[in-house]
Write an enzyme that holds these catalytic residues in place. Sequence first.
Site, PDB file in Angstrom:
ATOM      1  N   LYS A  84      23.985  19.566 -10.507  1.00 38.52           N
ATOM      2  CA  LYS A  84      23.273  20.808 -10.158  1.00 38.52           C
ATOM      3  C   LYS A  84      23.512  21.911 -11.197  1.00 38.52           C
ATOM      4  CE  LYS A  84      21.911  18.590  -6.673  1.00 38.52           C
ATOM      5  NZ  LYS A  84      21.649  18.561  -5.260  1.00 38.52           N
TER       6      LYS A  84
HETATM    7  C1  LIG Z   1      21.610  17.751  -4.019  1.00 40.39           C
HETATM    8  C2  LIG Z   1      20.771  18.095  -2.879  1.00 40.39           C
HETATM    9  C3  LIG Z   1      21.280  18.094  -1.565  1.00 40.39           C
HETATM   10  C4  LIG Z   1      22.630  17.577  -1.194  1.00 40.39           C
HETATM   11  O1  LIG Z   1      23.714  18.208  -1.786  1.00 40.39           O
HETATM   12  P1  LIG Z   1      25.117  17.419  -1.869  1.00 40.39           P
HETATM   13  O2  LIG Z   1      26.051  18.451  -2.430  1.00 40.39           O
HETATM   14  O3  LIG Z   1      24.916  16.256  -2.784  1.00 40.39           O
HETATM   15  O4  LIG Z   1      25.490  17.019  -0.495  1.00 40.39           O
HETATM   16  C5  LIG Z   1      20.436  18.526  -0.550  1.00 40.39           C
HETATM   17  N1  LIG Z   1      19.178  18.906  -0.790  1.00 40.39           N
HETATM   18  C6  LIG Z   1      18.641  18.886  -2.027  1.00 40.39           C
HETATM   19  C7  LIG Z   1      17.230  19.334  -2.215  1.00 40.39           C
HETATM   20  C8  LIG Z   1      19.415  18.463  -3.109  1.00 40.39           C
HETATM   21  O5  LIG Z   1      18.871  18.441  -4.331  1.00 40.39           O
END
Ligand SMILES: *Cc1c(COP(=O)(O)O)cnc(C)c1O
Length: 375
Positions: free
Chosen positions: A190
């Site tokens: 991210k």
């Molecule tokens: C990455 C992501 C998640 C989940 O986040 P995690 O930290 O991996 O649990 C949820 N929604 C979206 C749109 C994502 O891109």
Amino acid sequence: MNSMRDMIPINQPSIGKEEIEAVVEVLKSGILTEKSGRGPRVLQFEKEFAKFVGAKHAIAVSSGTAALHSSLLAAGIQPGDEVVVPSFTFSATAGAVVLAGGKPAFADIDADTYCITPESIEAVLTRATKAIMPVHMYGLCADMDPIIELAHNRGVVVIEDAAQAHGAEYNGRRVGSLGDVTCFSFYPGKNMTTGEGGMITTNDDDTAEQLKRIRTHGEERPYWVARQGHNYRMPEIAAAIGATQLKKLPGFLQERRNHAEFLSEKLGVLGKLVMPREPAGRKHAWYLFTPRLRGANAGKRNKLVEKLRSKNIACSVYYESPIHMLPYYRDLQSTRRSALPETERACRQVFSLPVHPMLKQNELQYVVEAVKRAI
Ligand SMILES: *Cc1c(COP(=O)(O)O)cnc(C)c1O
């Protein structure tokens, strides 16, 4: 040169000596977590994150999924309650709804922004709808003002999935200060990371208090369980990394923006691809740079992706399958949906190119040349 080149990753965390030093300091301090979830690094990270987005409260948790699940529980989602979500998103968005006992109701997306819209939400609203969860797809904020108005007119909570949208803006305000509750992820791919982690922001005091209880077994005070809860605490090491990454986030976002502008300019002129858009009043966080192949079917798009991958560019498709067609959700009785033509079309036509801050100019140039040749 092509065959010698290392794979250019689709995303890559930027970790420097500052993060390493921050982690070592935590290890030396001996405080690795606090039973209440409020260790010194967590408190500091929460304070700075809240300030960054312009929200009253920030609650750090162990993942983006934990953030979504906690927010649904805090909103009081009960078995049978419906929650409007896109089908064009990472599966965790709908997974959190199922985990909370709710029923995902899938709304279609807008073809230009890839986000759900007031109209597509209306199409699946029922009396059982308790929450709306817009996803700020690829880092672009959904059109929040009319969505919030629609929700509040109906007494429905707005929980934003901003896992891809740290630093995105909407009419001069940062994502995290718009809806009732906003959820972020700090997974390594991210815009900023803590290894694994998540954050929830809200302006509502009672929601913040509920979220803190949910994070630690539902405890109102030590060992005094007042409601359902989990262990969703963020470790101190993660918070120390997060506070350091947050300082670097504006720089990361600027790099992403520069790279997106370069790709848009060089690829836009080819005329064969629809470039990602940034509507007036919105600032894209450029988590992913996602063009679409005009008029293409999935086979043609997949061939393009294969060609780019053979040139060591980790071109990827987010998302190949809409959630409602994934085996688990296809067979799940407790879902509802409208017709989802734009969702299904996007799944056939989109592909994402590297845009992350670690890219070098010659790599971007290489990506442009490879795409030109491939189409
Ligand atoms: C990455 C992501 C998640 C989940 O986040 P995690 O930290 O991996 O649990 C949820 N929604 C979206 C749109 C994502 O891109």
